[in-house]
Design a protein around this motif. Structure first.
Motif, PDB file in Angstrom:
ATOM      1  N   VAL A  30      -9.943  11.484  -6.887  1.00 36.26           N
ATOM      2  CA  VAL A  30      -9.015  10.408  -7.245  1.00 36.26           C
ATOM      3  C   VAL A  30      -8.914  10.304  -8.764  1.00 36.26           C
ATOM      4  O   VAL A  30      -7.821  10.196  -9.323  1.00 36.26           O
ATOM      5  CB  VAL A  30      -9.466   9.058  -6.650  1.00 36.26           C
ATOM      6  N   LEU A  31     -10.045  10.373  -9.423  1.00 31.96           N
ATOM      7  CA  LEU A  31     -10.025  10.295 -10.883  1.00 31.96           C
ATOM      8  C   LEU A  31      -9.128  11.382 -11.459  1.00 31.96           C
ATOM      9  O   LEU A  31      -8.317  11.138 -12.359  1.00 31.96           O
ATOM     10  CB  LEU A  31     -11.445  10.429 -11.449  1.00 31.96           C
ATOM     11  N   GLU A  32      -9.263  12.587 -10.909  1.00 34.66           N
ATOM     12  CA  GLU A  32      -8.446  13.678 -11.435  1.00 34.66           C
ATOM     13  C   GLU A  32      -6.966  13.450 -11.162  1.00 34.66           C
ATOM     14  O   GLU A  32      -6.118  13.722 -12.009  1.00 34.66           O
ATOM     15  CB  GLU A  32      -8.938  15.015 -10.858  1.00 34.66           C
ATOM     16  N   VAL A  90      -5.386  10.525 -10.832  1.00 40.78           N
ATOM     17  CA  VAL A  90      -4.807   9.488 -11.688  1.00 40.78           C
ATOM     18  C   VAL A  90      -4.751   9.961 -13.142  1.00 40.78           C
ATOM     19  O   VAL A  90      -3.844   9.599 -13.887  1.00 40.78           O
ATOM     20  CB  VAL A  90      -5.560   8.136 -11.578  1.00 40.78           C
ATOM     21  N   THR A  91      -5.711  10.789 -13.523  1.00 38.06           N
ATOM     22  CA  THR A  91      -5.689  11.338 -14.877  1.00 38.06           C
ATOM     23  C   THR A  91      -4.441  12.191 -15.080  1.00 38.06           C
ATOM     24  O   THR A  91      -3.767  12.089 -16.105  1.00 38.06           O
ATOM     25  CB  THR A  91      -6.950  12.191 -15.122  1.00 38.06           C
ATOM     26  N   LYS A  92      -4.149  13.004 -14.079  1.00 36.39           N
ATOM     27  CA  LYS A  92      -2.955  13.865 -14.178  1.00 36.39           C
ATOM     28  C   LYS A  92      -1.688  13.034 -14.320  1.00 36.39           C
ATOM     29  O   LYS A  92      -0.728  13.450 -14.952  1.00 36.39           O
ATOM     30  CB  LYS A  92      -2.835  14.750 -12.934  1.00 36.39           C
ATOM     31  N   ALA A  93      -1.719  11.838 -13.720  1.00 36.06           N
ATOM     32  CA  ALA A  93      -0.534  10.977 -13.796  1.00 36.06           C
ATOM     33  C   ALA A  93      -0.457  10.213 -15.113  1.00 36.06           C
ATOM     34  O   ALA A  93       0.444   9.411 -15.315  1.00 36.06           O
ATOM     35  CB  ALA A  93      -0.538  10.002 -12.618  1.00 36.06           C
ATOM     36  N   GLY A  94      -1.442  10.449 -15.966  1.00 34.59           N
ATOM     37  CA  GLY A  94      -1.364   9.850 -17.293  1.00 34.59           C
ATOM     38  C   GLY A  94      -2.124   8.542 -17.461  1.00 34.59           C
ATOM     39  O   GLY A  94      -2.042   7.902 -18.516  1.00 34.59           O
ATOM     40  N   ILE A  95      -2.879   8.143 -16.449  1.00 30.71           N
ATOM     41  CA  ILE A  95      -3.701   6.924 -16.549  1.00 30.71           C
ATOM     42  C   ILE A  95      -4.839   7.158 -17.547  1.00 30.71           C
ATOM     43  O   ILE A  95      -5.493   8.196 -17.512  1.00 30.71           O
ATOM     44  CB  ILE A  95      -4.291   6.561 -15.167  1.00 30.71           C
ATOM     45  N   LYS A  96      -5.054   6.192 -18.435  1.00 29.37           N
ATOM     46  CA  LYS A  96      -6.072   6.352 -19.473  1.00 29.37           C
ATOM     47  C   LYS A  96      -7.263   5.415 -19.317  1.00 29.37           C
ATOM     48  O   LYS A  96      -8.217   5.486 -20.082  1.00 29.37           O
ATOM     49  CB  LYS A  96      -5.452   6.098 -20.860  1.00 29.37           C
ATOM     50  N   PRO A 155     -21.554   8.838 -10.553  1.00 35.39           N
ATOM     51  CA  PRO A 155     -21.078   9.016 -11.922  1.00 35.39           C
ATOM     52  C   PRO A 155     -19.927   9.996 -11.918  1.00 35.39           C
ATOM     53  O   PRO A 155     -19.979  11.036 -11.267  1.00 35.39           O
ATOM     54  CB  PRO A 155     -22.297   9.607 -12.654  1.00 35.39           C
ATOM     55  N   LEU A 156     -18.867   9.679 -12.635  1.00 34.22           N
ATOM     56  CA  LEU A 156     -17.684  10.533 -12.659  1.00 34.22           C
ATOM     57  C   LEU A 156     -17.568  11.269 -13.988  1.00 34.22           C
ATOM     58  O   LEU A 156     -17.993  10.767 -15.022  1.00 34.22           O
ATOM     59  CB  LEU A 156     -16.424   9.689 -12.436  1.00 34.22           C
ATOM     60  N   LYS A 157     -16.990  12.433 -13.910  1.00 33.29           N
ATOM     61  CA  LYS A 157     -16.746  13.250 -15.100  1.00 33.29           C
ATOM     62  C   LYS A 157     -15.281  13.098 -15.490  1.00 33.29           C
ATOM     63  O   LYS A 157     -14.395  13.445 -14.726  1.00 33.29           O
ATOM     64  CB  LYS A 157     -17.064  14.710 -14.773  1.00 33.29           C
ATOM     65  N   ALA A 158     -15.032  12.572 -16.681  1.00 32.56           N
ATOM     66  CA  ALA A 158     -13.649  12.313 -17.087  1.00 32.56           C
ATOM     67  C   ALA A 158     -13.313  13.017 -18.391  1.00 32.56           C
ATOM     68  O   ALA A 158     -14.201  13.368 -19.163  1.00 32.56           O
ATOM     69  CB  ALA A 158     -13.432  10.811 -17.262  1.00 32.56           C
ATOM     70  N   ASN A 159     -12.026  13.201 -18.617  1.00 32.27           N
ATOM     71  CA  ASN A 159     -11.570  13.716 -19.906  1.00 32.27           C
ATOM     72  C   ASN A 159     -11.977  12.782 -21.036  1.00 32.27           C
ATOM     73  O   ASN A 159     -12.164  11.592 -20.819  1.00 32.27           O
ATOM     74  CB  ASN A 159     -10.037  13.833 -19.917  1.00 32.27           C
ATOM     75  N   ASP A 160     -12.031  13.335 -22.242  1.00 36.61           N
ATOM     76  CA  ASP A 160     -12.422  12.529 -23.402  1.00 36.61           C
ATOM     77  C   ASP A 160     -11.459  11.391 -23.685  1.00 36.61           C
ATOM     78  O   ASP A 160     -11.844  10.360 -24.227  1.00 36.61           O
ATOM     79  CB  ASP A 160     -12.496  13.411 -24.655  1.00 36.61           C
ATOM     80  N   ASP A 161     -10.199  11.587 -23.335  1.00 38.21           N
ATOM     81  CA  ASP A 161      -9.215  10.562 -23.688  1.00 38.21           C
ATOM     82  C   ASP A 161      -8.993   9.556 -22.570  1.00 38.21           C
ATOM     83  O   ASP A 161      -8.064   8.767 -22.614  1.00 38.21           O
ATOM     84  CB  ASP A 161      -7.894  11.212 -24.111  1.00 38.21           C
ATOM     85  N   VAL A 162      -9.864   9.598 -21.566  1.00 34.98           N
ATOM     86  CA  VAL A 162      -9.773   8.641 -20.464  1.00 34.98           C
ATOM     87  C   VAL A 162     -11.041   7.805 -20.445  1.00 34.98           C
ATOM     88  O   VAL A 162     -12.142   8.331 -20.539  1.00 34.98           O
ATOM     89  CB  VAL A 162      -9.617   9.363 -19.108  1.00 34.98           C
ATOM     90  N   ILE A 174       0.850  -1.192   0.000  1.00 37.93           N
ATOM     91  CA  ILE A 174       0.000   0.000   0.000  1.00 37.93           C
ATOM     92  C   ILE A 174       0.884   1.240   0.000  1.00 37.93           C
ATOM     93  O   ILE A 174       1.697   1.427   0.905  1.00 37.93           O
ATOM     94  CB  ILE A 174      -0.924   0.031   1.234  1.00 37.93           C
ATOM     95  N   PHE A 175       0.708   2.082  -1.009  1.00 38.00           N
ATOM     96  CA  PHE A 175       1.494   3.305  -1.115  1.00 38.00           C
ATOM     97  C   PHE A 175       0.654   4.518  -0.749  1.00 38.00           C
ATOM     98  O   PHE A 175      -0.583   4.471  -0.740  1.00 38.00           O
ATOM     99  CB  PHE A 175       2.003   3.478  -2.549  1.00 38.00           C
ATOM    100  N   ASP A 176       1.340   5.612  -0.480  1.00 36.44           N
ATOM    101  CA  ASP A 176       0.670   6.879  -0.185  1.00 36.44           C
ATOM    102  C   ASP A 176       0.129   7.448  -1.492  1.00 36.44           C
ATOM    103  O   ASP A 176       0.864   7.597  -2.470  1.00 36.44           O
ATOM    104  CB  ASP A 176       1.681   7.854   0.438  1.00 36.44           C
ATOM    105  N   ILE A 177      -1.141   7.780  -1.472  1.00 43.96           N
ATOM    106  CA  ILE A 177      -1.769   8.319  -2.689  1.00 43.96           C
ATOM    107  C   ILE A 177      -1.030   9.585  -3.157  1.00 43.96           C
ATOM    108  O   ILE A 177      -1.014   9.897  -4.344  1.00 43.96           O
ATOM    109  CB  ILE A 177      -3.267   8.608  -2.436  1.00 43.96           C
ATOM    110  N   LYS A 178      -0.392  10.268  -2.218  1.00 50.60           N
ATOM    111  CA  LYS A 178       0.368  11.470  -2.599  1.00 50.60           C
ATOM    112  C   LYS A 178       1.457  11.151  -3.606  1.00 50.60           C
ATOM    113  O   LYS A 178       1.842  11.989  -4.411  1.00 50.60           O
ATOM    114  CB  LYS A 178       1.019  12.099  -1.353  1.00 50.60           C
ATOM    115  N   ASN A 179       1.972   9.942  -3.524  1.00 54.10           N
ATOM    116  CA  ASN A 179       3.059   9.558  -4.441  1.00 54.10           C
ATOM    117  C   ASN A 179       2.542   8.829  -5.676  1.00 54.10           C
ATOM    118  O   ASN A 179       3.293   8.150  -6.361  1.00 54.10           O
ATOM    119  CB  ASN A 179       4.051   8.640  -3.712  1.00 54.10           C
ATOM    120  N   PHE A 180       1.255   8.979  -5.942  1.00 52.47           N
ATOM    121  CA  PHE A 180       0.664   8.188  -7.023  1.00 52.47           C
ATOM    122  C   PHE A 180       1.445   8.298  -8.319  1.00 52.47           C
ATOM    123  O   PHE A 180       1.821   7.306  -8.941  1.00 52.47           O
ATOM    124  CB  PHE A 180      -0.795   8.593  -7.281  1.00 52.47           C
TER     125      PHE A 180
END
Lengths: 233, 233
Positions: free
Chosen positions: A161-163, A165-171, A180-187, A131-137
């Motif tokens: 959380v979605l935002e 992980v999105t910033k970290a490049g998860i697609k 319901p979550l609001k996500a970028n078009d490419d995610v 288990i890692f710290d979410i700060k270091n995602f």
DNA sequence: TGATGTGAAGCGGTTCACAGCC
DNA sequence: GGCTGTGAACCGCTTCACATCA
């Protein structure tokens, strides 16, 4: 946008077709017709042909589909010829359960990390997953080449959380939070809402549609009978 | 049959509306318009009005919906004014995970029994839920007034389990086995296929629709360009 | 002949747009 | 004026039906 040309309904079915083809191959069968495949899951044969036709012409008229060849194609189309590394965000009961559920172990999906914000939990392990710290995602995700994030946090925290992980490049994200979550078009986000699934069952148990329009509460007025009748059928 | 008048899409949304209304009520709000509700989950307001209109006229023109009143209606419609007793069939990793996942604990769904066929497991407990012999399903289900069965067994066994619980009078089933099941008309089955959900995500990661029709394998012949073009857009 | 690939029809769900009511 | 309730238009998925081809 263009990624929406193939609907999720289709990809879900492709996955099911492939599973079935794998069984048939294991049973030593060589070819299969769309008709016979359709029977296996009480489904229309034209749909199977159309689904496959989205990706090329894999069949042979008069014969059907060569099972081995079709398996290879579907495996490639679904990206199952490569391994995928998954993380789970949220190590509460659901997250822990998923981490401990080895259902994906024998597939090419592998759970390689958990994340949490609770200092108590960080550094511990569930099974053999740390288990890692979410700060270091972001850094952990990059280091461990994580492609898919599973969101298993309370509803209030899910969008943040979605935002993150999105910033970290998860697609690709699988969301178990009942919101319901609001996500970028490419995610791509797939939400699995166990609570609303259960509540749908409850609706059915409670009498389902029988109560619609007619099983009315006292304070509901009724005018326009003609619409009622129309709705009925 | 008539129970199909209200689609599952609608009941899923009702469940989501209710969750949102509960939050708003907790925040002390009194009324809400379909427009404002729609914003909360990036959704069309007409759809919300239509969904609700299936069950009566709950709104007030010029005002919107009175939150408390609508909550009561939705709670009743979804059958959430009554408790529901659930069992899990299959106490493997997934079944155990679900039994241990207390996500339903604070709701009116309660997990009251587990079932398995492995003599090793029968009689043990997971959390405080006992594992019973699947052979005794019918009697235990009746005694414990179980209404919902969760199927968490391997794909090969799932259809047989469905038939067994159906014979015992269960009318609502949540299926986690990655296989489409054939059920009686009066039994509601919801399948949650985690594997095909993941594989859909994998498809998306693999390039998704980009590979469709054009990312063709060597052995796929191409004729009739006009259809290809049509499919493209 | 037998099964695919696919235009066209059918169907169900969503969105629009507005009449009706508070 | 504002918002619901709802016909009608729209859109996408499913099914039909058949021309096409091994």
């Amino acid at each position: 946008m263009k990624s929406e040309r193939i609907s999720e309904l289709i990809t879900n079915r492709l996955s099911i077709y492939l599973r079935c083809l794998n069984e048939m191959a294991a049973a030593g069968e060589k070819t299969v017709s769309s008709e016979r495949l359709a029977e296996r899951f009480h489904l229309n044969s034209a749909q199977i042909r159309k689904d496959l036709a989205n990706f090329g012409e894999f069949g042979t008229r008069g014969v059907g589909y060569y099972i081995d060849s079709l398996r290879e194609h579907l495996t490639k189309i679904l990206g199952l010829d490569k391994d995928h590394r998954i993380c789970i965000v949220g190590s509460g009961r659901l997250g822990a359960a998923l981490a401990d559920y080895h259902g994906f172990r024998d597939s090419n999906f592998q759970i390689v990390a958990l994340f949490d914000s609770d200092p108590e939990k960080i550094g511990r392990k569930i099974g053999d997953v740390e288990i890692f710290d979410i700060k270091n995602f972001s850094s952990v995700a990059k280091r461990d080449k994580i492609e898919v994030a599973v969101i298993a946090v309370p509803a209030e925290a899910a969008q943040a959380v979605l935002e993150k992980v999105t910033k970290a490049g998860i697609k690709a994200v699988m969301n178990f939070a009942p919101i319901p979550l609001k996500a970028n078009d490419d995610v791509k986000v797939k939400t699995v809402d166990l609570t609303s699934s259960l509540e749908s069952l409850s609706f059915f148990l409670a009498g389902g549609a029988d109560q619609a329009v007619n099983g009315l509460k006292p304070n509901v007025k009724r005018r326009r009978k003609e619409y009622v009748v129309k709705n009925k059928r």
